[in-house]
Design a protein around this motif. Structure first.
Motif, PDB file in Angstrom:
ATOM      1  N   TYR A 109       0.828  -1.203   0.000  1.00 46.98           N
ATOM      2  CA  TYR A 109       0.000   0.000   0.000  1.00 46.98           C
ATOM      3  C   TYR A 109       0.865   1.257   0.000  1.00 46.98           C
ATOM      4  N   LEU A 110       1.912   1.276   0.816  1.00 43.26           N
ATOM      5  CA  LEU A 110       2.799   2.436   0.859  1.00 43.26           C
ATOM      6  C   LEU A 110       3.457   2.678  -0.499  1.00 43.26           C
ATOM      7  N   ILE A 111       3.872   1.602  -1.157  1.00 39.28           N
ATOM      8  CA  ILE A 111       4.475   1.751  -2.484  1.00 39.28           C
ATOM      9  C   ILE A 111       3.461   2.325  -3.468  1.00 39.28           C
ATOM     10  N   SER A 112       2.251   1.791  -3.458  1.00 31.75           N
ATOM     11  CA  SER A 112       1.238   2.254  -4.412  1.00 31.75           C
ATOM     12  C   SER A 112       0.854   3.712  -4.174  1.00 31.75           C
ATOM     13  N   ARG A 113       0.835   4.133  -2.916  1.00 29.13           N
ATOM     14  CA  ARG A 113       0.467   5.513  -2.603  1.00 29.13           C
ATOM     15  C   ARG A 113       1.591   6.495  -2.925  1.00 29.13           C
ATOM     16  N   GLY A 114       2.838   6.091  -2.669  1.00 28.05           N
ATOM     17  CA  GLY A 114       3.944   7.016  -2.850  1.00 28.05           C
ATOM     18  C   GLY A 114       4.526   7.043  -4.239  1.00 28.05           C
ATOM     19  N   LEU A 126       1.015  16.254   4.744  1.00 31.94           N
ATOM     20  CA  LEU A 126      -0.393  16.410   5.091  1.00 31.94           C
ATOM     21  C   LEU A 126      -1.313  16.114   3.908  1.00 31.94           C
ATOM     22  N   VAL A 127      -0.881  16.453   2.707  1.00 34.39           N
ATOM     23  CA  VAL A 127      -1.710  16.244   1.525  1.00 34.39           C
ATOM     24  C   VAL A 127      -1.698  14.779   1.095  1.00 34.39           C
ATOM     25  N   GLU A 128      -0.548  14.122   1.203  1.00 32.16           N
ATOM     26  CA  GLU A 128      -0.394  12.769   0.649  1.00 32.16           C
ATOM     27  C   GLU A 128      -0.801  11.662   1.615  1.00 32.16           C
ATOM     28  N   THR A 129      -1.010  11.971   2.872  1.00 34.96           N
ATOM     29  CA  THR A 129      -1.260  10.938   3.858  1.00 34.96           C
ATOM     30  C   THR A 129      -2.742  10.574   3.934  1.00 34.96           C
ATOM     31  N   ASP A 130      -3.040   9.491   4.614  1.00 31.72           N
ATOM     32  CA  ASP A 130      -4.417   9.067   4.886  1.00 31.72           C
ATOM     33  C   ASP A 130      -4.413   8.312   6.208  1.00 31.72           C
ATOM     34  N   SER A 139       8.705   9.302   4.557  1.00 32.49           N
ATOM     35  CA  SER A 139       8.920   9.368   3.110  1.00 32.49           C
ATOM     36  C   SER A 139       9.049   7.971   2.529  1.00 32.49           C
ATOM     37  N   LEU A 140       8.748   7.871   1.246  1.00 30.10           N
ATOM     38  CA  LEU A 140       9.049   6.686   0.451  1.00 30.10           C
ATOM     39  C   LEU A 140      10.335   6.960  -0.316  1.00 30.10           C
ATOM     40  N   LEU A 141      11.311   6.065  -0.202  1.00 36.76           N
ATOM     41  CA  LEU A 141      12.550   6.159  -0.955  1.00 36.76           C
ATOM     42  C   LEU A 141      12.577   5.062  -2.003  1.00 36.76           C
ATOM     43  N   HIS A 142      13.047   5.385  -3.199  1.00 42.21           N
ATOM     44  CA  HIS A 142      13.050   4.447  -4.316  1.00 42.21           C
ATOM     45  C   HIS A 142      14.420   4.444  -4.977  1.00 42.21           C
ATOM     46  N   TYR A 143      14.918   3.257  -5.270  1.00 46.38           N
ATOM     47  CA  TYR A 143      16.219   3.088  -5.911  1.00 46.38           C
ATOM     48  C   TYR A 143      16.087   2.110  -7.075  1.00 46.38           C
ATOM     49  N   VAL A 144      16.697   2.430  -8.189  1.00 46.96           N
ATOM     50  CA  VAL A 144      16.892   1.494  -9.295  1.00 46.96           C
ATOM     51  C   VAL A 144      18.399   1.321  -9.469  1.00 46.96           C
ATOM     52  N   PRO A 145      18.841   0.322 -10.235  1.00 45.50           N
ATOM     53  CA  PRO A 145      20.281   0.120 -10.405  1.00 45.50           C
ATOM     54  C   PRO A 145      20.985   1.411 -10.830  1.00 45.50           C
ATOM     55  N   GLY A 146      22.066   1.702 -10.136  1.00 43.62           N
ATOM     56  CA  GLY A 146      22.829   2.912 -10.395  1.00 43.62           C
ATOM     57  C   GLY A 146      22.483   4.074  -9.487  1.00 43.62           C
ATOM     58  N   GLN A 147      21.352   4.000  -8.783  1.00 45.95           N
ATOM     59  CA  GLN A 147      20.969   5.064  -7.863  1.00 45.95           C
ATOM     60  C   GLN A 147      21.365   4.706  -6.439  1.00 45.95           C
ATOM     61  N   GLN A 148      21.767   5.709  -5.673  1.00 47.62           N
ATOM     62  CA  GLN A 148      22.195   5.473  -4.302  1.00 47.62           C
ATOM     63  C   GLN A 148      21.914   6.700  -3.448  1.00 47.62           C
ATOM     64  N   PHE A 149      22.027   6.502  -2.144  1.00 43.59           N
ATOM     65  CA  PHE A 149      22.041   7.598  -1.179  1.00 43.59           C
ATOM     66  C   PHE A 149      23.404   7.494  -0.517  1.00 43.59           C
ATOM     67  N   GLN A 166       7.657  19.216  16.260  1.00 39.94           N
ATOM     68  CA  GLN A 166       7.858  19.866  14.966  1.00 39.94           C
ATOM     69  C   GLN A 166       6.606  20.654  14.571  1.00 39.94           C
ATOM     70  N   PRO A 167       6.791  21.801  13.900  1.00 39.73           N
ATOM     71  CA  PRO A 167       5.615  22.546  13.438  1.00 39.73           C
ATOM     72  C   PRO A 167       4.866  21.771  12.369  1.00 39.73           C
ATOM     73  N   ALA A 168       3.582  21.677  12.493  1.00 38.60           N
ATOM     74  CA  ALA A 168       2.763  20.895  11.557  1.00 38.60           C
ATOM     75  C   ALA A 168       2.889  21.460  10.152  1.00 38.60           C
ATOM     76  N   GLY A 169       3.174  20.553   9.203  1.00 35.12           N
ATOM     77  CA  GLY A 169       3.234  20.936   7.804  1.00 35.12           C
ATOM     78  C   GLY A 169       4.444  21.754   7.410  1.00 35.12           C
ATOM     79  N   ASP A 170       5.436  21.864   8.305  1.00 35.89           N
ATOM     80  CA  ASP A 170       6.569  22.750   8.025  1.00 35.89           C
ATOM     81  C   ASP A 170       7.748  22.018   7.424  1.00 35.89           C
ATOM     82  N   LEU A 171       7.771  20.656   7.482  1.00 35.78           N
ATOM     83  CA  LEU A 171       8.935  19.915   6.990  1.00 35.78           C
ATOM     84  C   LEU A 171       8.644  19.285   5.645  1.00 35.78           C
TER      85      LEU A 171
END
Length: 198
Positions: free
Chosen positions: A25-30, A57-61, A86-96, A193-198
């Motif tokens: 579900y998280l993958i499909s939403r993000g 705030l906009v993307e959550t449920d 957050s959702l993080l996504h990597y394909v071959p060649g991508q890194q953090f 944290q301030p709501a919606g500020d990050l």
């Protein structure tokens, strides 16, 4: 649920924090919102080539909020102190590339970030899918790697017992050698944290 620990730095892994259905579900939403990471100046960062999608705030449920709260409980911190996940996504060649999640007050922008929002004290990552080679979370200074099955999590303290950034938490999100990798990330601060500020 804690299945492994590393004492220095303080790291723990957890078995099946999220169910397979919750991961999907998280993958499909993000996934429709994935974008290249940009720094505060709106520029791409050479050491971070993966894509990311915040659950703000906009993307959550209701379900995402409940999973976010579960992540906060696993970290042992109040939800008010959390950055949006957050959702993080990597394909071959991508890194953090190798980095520490805590803020060094002597680094550019570190002092202002600490003043504005406080220290980022803990991190949690949940692996959301399987079927790829590579893609570990690697801590090079302690020679430790983690690669979870779907729903497994790894979490750690970004600071030492004195509150300073622990350099042993230097870590990287390695590139998958095949297929793609999805990860749910959650960062906790040392104050609300301030709501919606990050």
């Amino acid at each position: 649920r804690v299945v492994a620990r590393h004492g220095a730095p303080r790291i723990a892994s957890l078995n099946r924090l999220f169910t397979a259905e919750e991961c999907d579900y998280l993958i499909s939403r993000g996934a429709p919102h994935l974008r290249r990471f940009l720094n505060a100046q709106g520029q791409p960062v050479d050491t971070r080539t993966n894509t990311t999608a915040p659950f703000g705030l906009v993307e959550t449920d209701a379900l995402i909020q409940s999973l976010d709260e579960l992540a906060c409980r696993a970290l042992g911190e109040p939800s008010a102190n959390g950055e949006p996940p957050s959702l993080l996504h990597y394909v071959p060649g991508q890194q953090f590339g190798a980095h520490c999640d805590g803020f060094d007050p002597a680094a550019p922008g570190g002092g202002s970030e600490l003043d504005a929002r406080g220290q980022r004290i803990k991190t949690l990552l949940v692996y959301l899918n399987e079927g790829y080679e590579g893609g570990e979370t690697f801590f090079p200074r302690i020679g430790w790697r983690f690669k979870g099955k779907r729903g497994d999590a790894v979490m750690w303290h970004n600071v030492d017992v004195d509150g300073a950034v622990d350099p042993r938490t230097l870590h990287e999100g390695a590139s998958p050698r095949s297929f793609e990798k999805f990860v749910f990330s959650k960062w906790m601060r040392d104050r609300p944290q301030p709501a919606g500020d990050l």
